[in-house]
Design a protein around this motif. Structure first.
Motif, short mmCIF file in Angstrom:
data_model
loop_
_atom_site.label_atom_id
_atom_site.label_comp_id
_atom_site.label_asym_id
_atom_site.label_seq_id
_atom_site.Cartn_x
_atom_site.Cartn_y
_atom_site.Cartn_z
N GLY A 1 0.81 -1.21 0.00
CA GLY A 1 0.00 0.00 0.00
C GLY A 1 0.84 1.25 0.00
N GLU A 2 0.23 2.33 0.40
CA GLU A 2 0.92 3.61 0.52
C GLU A 2 0.24 4.44 1.58
OE1 GLU A 2 0.79 5.52 -3.23
OE2 GLU A 2 -1.37 5.84 -3.22
N ALA A 3 0.97 5.39 2.09
CA ALA A 3 0.43 6.24 3.16
C ALA A 3 1.01 7.63 3.06
CB ALA A 3 0.74 5.63 4.52
N PHE A 4 0.23 8.61 3.46
CA PHE A 4 0.75 9.97 3.50
C PHE A 4 0.07 10.75 4.61
CE2 PHE A 4 -2.94 10.49 0.77
CZ PHE A 4 -3.49 11.68 1.18
N ARG B 1 -3.95 1.30 12.84
CA ARG B 1 -4.71 0.50 13.80
C ARG B 1 -6.15 0.31 13.35
NH1 ARG B 1 -1.46 3.44 17.62
NH2 ARG B 1 -3.12 4.94 18.06
N LYS B 2 -6.73 1.34 12.71
CA LYS B 2 -8.08 1.18 12.17
C LYS B 2 -8.11 0.07 11.13
CE LYS B 2 -9.87 5.95 12.54
NZ LYS B 2 -10.37 7.10 11.74
N LEU B 3 -7.10 0.04 10.26
CA LEU B 3 -7.06 -0.95 9.19
C LEU B 3 -6.83 -2.36 9.73
CD1 LEU B 3 -5.14 1.01 6.44
CD2 LEU B 3 -7.46 0.12 6.28
N LEU B 4 -6.08 -2.49 10.80
CA LEU B 4 -5.80 -3.81 11.35
C LEU B 4 -7.07 -4.54 11.76
CD1 LEU B 4 -2.57 -3.10 13.40
CD2 LEU B 4 -2.81 -4.78 11.55
N ARG C 1 -8.93 1.37 2.97
CA ARG C 1 -8.22 2.59 3.32
C ARG C 1 -8.80 3.16 4.59
NH1 ARG C 1 -12.90 3.37 2.84
NH2 ARG C 1 -14.02 4.73 1.42
N ALA C 2 -8.02 4.00 5.26
CA ALA C 2 -8.46 4.64 6.49
C ALA C 2 -7.81 6.01 6.61
CB ALA C 2 -8.10 3.78 7.70
N ARG D 1 -3.71 9.43 5.65
CA ARG D 1 -4.50 8.44 4.89
C ARG D 1 -3.60 7.26 4.57
NH1 ARG D 1 -8.93 8.15 0.84
NH2 ARG D 1 -8.38 6.55 -0.69
N VAL D 2 -4.12 6.06 4.82
CA VAL D 2 -3.38 4.84 4.54
C VAL D 2 -4.25 3.95 3.65
CG1 VAL D 2 -2.26 2.80 5.51
CG2 VAL D 2 -2.21 4.97 6.77
N GLU D 3 -3.66 3.45 2.58
CA GLU D 3 -4.34 2.53 1.67
C GLU D 3 -3.57 1.21 1.67
OE1 GLU D 3 -4.25 4.49 -2.07
OE2 GLU D 3 -5.62 6.10 -1.46
#
Length: 327
Positions: free
Chosen positions: A254-257, A314-317, A291-292, A273-275
């Motif tokens: 994924g990617e995050a910024f 942590r939301k994505l986990l 994504r979150a 934002r994390v995808e």
């Protein structure tokens, strides 16, 4: 409304908010209020009946939002989303700034803007009275509260908005527990997820999620660190592909910024934002694409960015762990 009355509203908010949410300011987005698109039948203030132009009526809704934004920004416990940034985000997503936003769409607006509470509503006329009805909407729990003020003429418009700001402050302060979802402790999350994977043969996992802040690559990515830490505690074999030649059963890519959100005195808010894509190595099957978005506040922009990224991870986990099938 007198200044003393407004200060009393504000003071009551500060006392409750300080006790309920002392950790960081609450992010709030104020959207333009909905107004009539045609001239009222008769009577009332010149403000709402001075023109038949829908554009002018729409500008009244924007004026209410601007004044509320100004008055609510006085609170050290609120961090308001900049109107320019809010307009840009929503226009890009083809979402309006009118009071038609409801509890169902609030989550989307909150996701895009990072706001935990939205304030919007309607301004209209009934007989000689002008009404401004505010709706305070949680983007996390979908709870909605309302407050109303009335005024007789254009000269009282500013005072009415000031009074409404005080009432909105009171609602946000006194109803914080129902407006804001409880932030789960990381260890509580681990304990909850352990029950989910207990007794399973867990696959090996590799994580590759580069991240950046303001278009700058961040060393030691916070998302990868958070995910590796939690998955290791759950019993997964986490493979560092930079250090090992072993082939993982599952790859999380994924990617995050992260980016600057707002500044409140010495505090800085950042949004992240994390995808992610979860792939099974054997057949490249896509198990999950998600994504979150998360927000964090700190004295340091870099620390706030790291924390926002970790919160999003942590939301994505909670969604990633259930799809990690046994080997």
């Amino acid at each position: 409304m007198t200044k003393l009355k407004y200060l009393n509203y504000l003071l009551s908010f500060l006392l409750v908010a300080t006790a309920a949410r002392a950790a960081e300011p609450l992010s709030v987005a104020i959207l333009d209020f909905e107004t009539p698109t045609s001239r009222p039948a008769s009577g009332g203030s010149d403000l709402l009946r001075q023109t038949t132009s829908p554009a002018k009526n729409a500008s009244t809704g924007a004026e209410i939002a601007v004044l509320l934004n100004a008055y609510l920004s006085a609170s050290p416990h609120l961090m308001l989303v900049e109107r320019a940034e809010l307009g840009k985000i929503l226009s890009e997503q083809e979402l309006g700034l009118s009071g038609t936003i409801n509890a169902a769409t609030a989550a989307t607006v909150g996701y895009l803007t990072g706001a935990k509470v939205l304030v919007t509503g309607r301004a209209f006329q009934v007989g000689p009275k002008n009404f401004v009805v505010a709706r305070i909407i949680s983007t996390e729990t979908s709870r909605v509260y309302g407050e109303t003020v009335t005024y007789a003429d254009a000269e009282a418009f500013d005072s009415a908005c000031q009074e409404l700001a005080g009432k909105i402050s009171g609602v946000i302060g006194s109803k914080a527990d129902t407006l804001i979802a409880k932030v789960a402790d990381p260890e509580e999350q681990v304990q909850r997820l352990q029950k989910l994977v207990e007794g399973q043969t867990l696959p090996s996992v590799a994580i590759d999620i580069p991240e950046s802040h303001f278009s700058r690559t961040i060393p030691d990515p916070a998302v990868e660190t958070e995910m590796r830490n939690v998955l290791a505690k759950l019993g997964f074999q986490v493979i560092d592909q930079k250090e090992s030649t072993a082939t993982p059963d599952i790859t999380i890519k994924g990617e995050a910024f992260s980016e600057f959100g707002a500044r409140k005195n010495n505090l800085i808010s950042t949004r992240a934002r994390v995808e992610v894509r979860v792939l099974r190595a054997a057949d490249k099957e896509l198990l999950l694409s998600d994504r979150a978005v998360a927000v964090a506040v700190d004295l340091s922009e870099n620390i706030a960015a790291k924390e926002a990224l970790a919160r999003a991870a942590r939301k994505l986990l909670d969604r990633v762990v259930p799809v990690l099938k046994a080997k």
